[in-house]
Design an enzyme around this catalytic site. Structure first.
Site, short mmCIF file in Angstrom:
data_model
loop_
_atom_site.label_atom_id
_atom_site.label_comp_id
_atom_site.label_asym_id
_atom_site.label_seq_id
_atom_site.Cartn_x
_atom_site.Cartn_y
_atom_site.Cartn_z
N ARG A 1 33.46 -59.72 -33.53
CA ARG A 1 34.48 -60.37 -32.28
C ARG A 1 33.99 -59.43 -31.43
O ARG A 1 34.38 -57.99 -31.15
CB ARG A 1 35.95 -60.28 -32.82
CG ARG A 1 36.83 -60.47 -31.95
CD ARG A 1 38.40 -60.03 -32.84
NE ARG A 1 38.58 -59.07 -32.80
CZ ARG A 1 39.74 -58.40 -33.52
NH1 ARG A 1 40.21 -58.31 -34.63
NH2 ARG A 1 40.59 -57.11 -33.17
N HIS B 1 48.86 -62.15 -38.78
CA HIS B 1 48.75 -61.29 -37.53
C HIS B 1 47.53 -61.98 -36.22
O HIS B 1 48.00 -62.53 -35.87
CB HIS B 1 47.92 -60.14 -37.59
CG HIS B 1 46.41 -59.70 -38.16
ND1 HIS B 1 45.56 -60.41 -38.87
CD2 HIS B 1 45.46 -59.43 -36.94
CE1 HIS B 1 44.31 -60.59 -39.07
NE2 HIS B 1 44.64 -59.56 -37.18
N HIS C 1 47.14 -65.57 -36.88
CA HIS C 1 45.47 -66.33 -37.90
C HIS C 1 45.52 -65.21 -38.99
O HIS C 1 46.24 -63.60 -39.67
CB HIS C 1 44.45 -65.84 -36.64
CG HIS C 1 43.83 -64.78 -36.54
ND1 HIS C 1 44.52 -63.92 -35.35
CD2 HIS C 1 42.73 -63.55 -36.83
CE1 HIS C 1 43.83 -62.83 -35.03
NE2 HIS C 1 42.73 -62.46 -35.83
N ASP D 1 46.15 -60.18 -33.12
CA ASP D 1 45.17 -58.76 -32.86
C ASP D 1 46.29 -57.60 -31.78
O ASP D 1 46.59 -58.15 -30.29
CB ASP D 1 43.97 -59.66 -32.40
CG ASP D 1 43.16 -60.45 -32.63
OD1 ASP D 1 43.25 -59.88 -34.50
OD2 ASP D 1 42.47 -61.01 -32.74
#
Length: 313
Positions: free
Chosen positions: A282, A111, A267, A113
């Protein structure tokens, strides 16, 4: 054909002031000799941003001094940090997303983000706090080289194609977990507000001008195609993005930081770590609204808050 493929070589920029060591042939580089913080000088920040656009994902080892506060301060040097639109922030932080995975519970599908909103993040900054002794690596794919390597017939098809992205999708498929209750709980939080956004399948990168494929597991359907045809075409294009030549794999150590250009990558975490703990945090930096080849821009078509689910008595 050889000259064309040579354009994909992931070489360090001789003019960069940074110590950069490429990791894979088409994507990924380690940057050495920098302690990340909110105190970096503008020239260094500019060099980091240039390396990010060039290599798509950059890695920094031994960033143990990077606390939550310093993580957030560093993210602010790259733009306007934003919290996840539906998932609560990590305790004590302003906008860090907690990724604390146990018992193989991780988002283990390809995907980009937050593509279910229009101006999805331009970059993500992921910091490893605790990693498994073995397993739990992350893969990134270069969506610019994936587009460039498409056969001309497929380029012609996708250049004008649009897709609907949504955060309402099959969580049991995307999340590597056997516990149905945990899947349902995650779905309830992640899709507490349901978004649908139309994006061009090919977006123009606002800095490099590269054309990149904008897909990933948030794609619900292609405009003008039914579900069955959408799924077939999605699989074909995803296979081009994620073929080994377009990817890099990073073996985490505690203290590592990875920064990726979310406008030119996909990723996925690899959920092969069993009952070991994998704990990362994150930060994301706000992005711009994608622009298609013809100049049209992405648009969010749905934003609907879901009602609280009341258990049956």
């Amino acid at each position: 054909m050889t000259a064309h493929i040579n354009n994909f070589i992931n070489a360090a920029d001789a003019a960069s002031p940074l110590d950069i060591v490429p990791v894979a042939g088409r994507i990924g580089a380690e940057v050495r000799g920098i302690a990340l913080s909110g105190d970096l000088d503008p020239a260094t920040v500019a060099a980091v941003e240039a390396a990010l656009v060039r290599h798509k994902v950059i890695f920094f080892r031994d960033q143990d001094a990077l606390t939550d506060q310093r993580h957030e301060e560093f993210a602010a040097l790259l733009g306007d940090p934003v919290a996840h639109p539906t998932v609560p922030v990590a305790e004590g932080s302003r906008y860090l997303l907690e990724l604390d995975s146990k018992e193989g519970y991780a988002a283990s599908s390809w995907h980009t983000d937050v593509t279910f909103v229009d101006a999805y993040p331009k970059a993500s900054i992921l910091r490893a706090l605790h990693v498994p002794e073995a397993g739990g690596d992350t893969l990134w794919a270069n969506t610019a080289t994936a587009y460039e390597d498409l056969p001309e017939a497929l380029k012609t098809l996708v250049d004008g194609l649009w897709a609907v992205h949504s955060n309402k999708y099959d969580y049991a498929h995307a999340l590597s977990a056997k516990d149905q209750q945990r899947q349902e709980e995650y779905s309830k939080v992640f899709a507490s507000t349901v978004y649908e956004t139309q994006h061009p399948v090919v977006r123009v990168h606002p800095v490099s001008g590269e054309r990149t494929l904008l897909l990933g597991h948030f794609v619900k359907q292609f405009a003008g195609l039914n579900s069955a045809d959408s799924q077939r075409l999605f699989s074909i294009l995803q296979d081009h993005i994620t073929k080994p030549e377009n990817t890099v794999r990073w073996r985490w150590r505690a203290g590592d930081v990875a920064i990726w250009d979310n406008r030119a990558t996909q990723h996925r975490a690899i959920a092969d770590f069993g009952v070991q703990r994998r704990h990362l945090r994150r930060a994301t930096v706000n992005g711009d609204v994608p622009v298609a080849i013809d100049g049209n821009r992405s648009r969010t078509t749905k934003k609907e808050q879901q009602p609280e689910l009341v258990p049956a008595e």
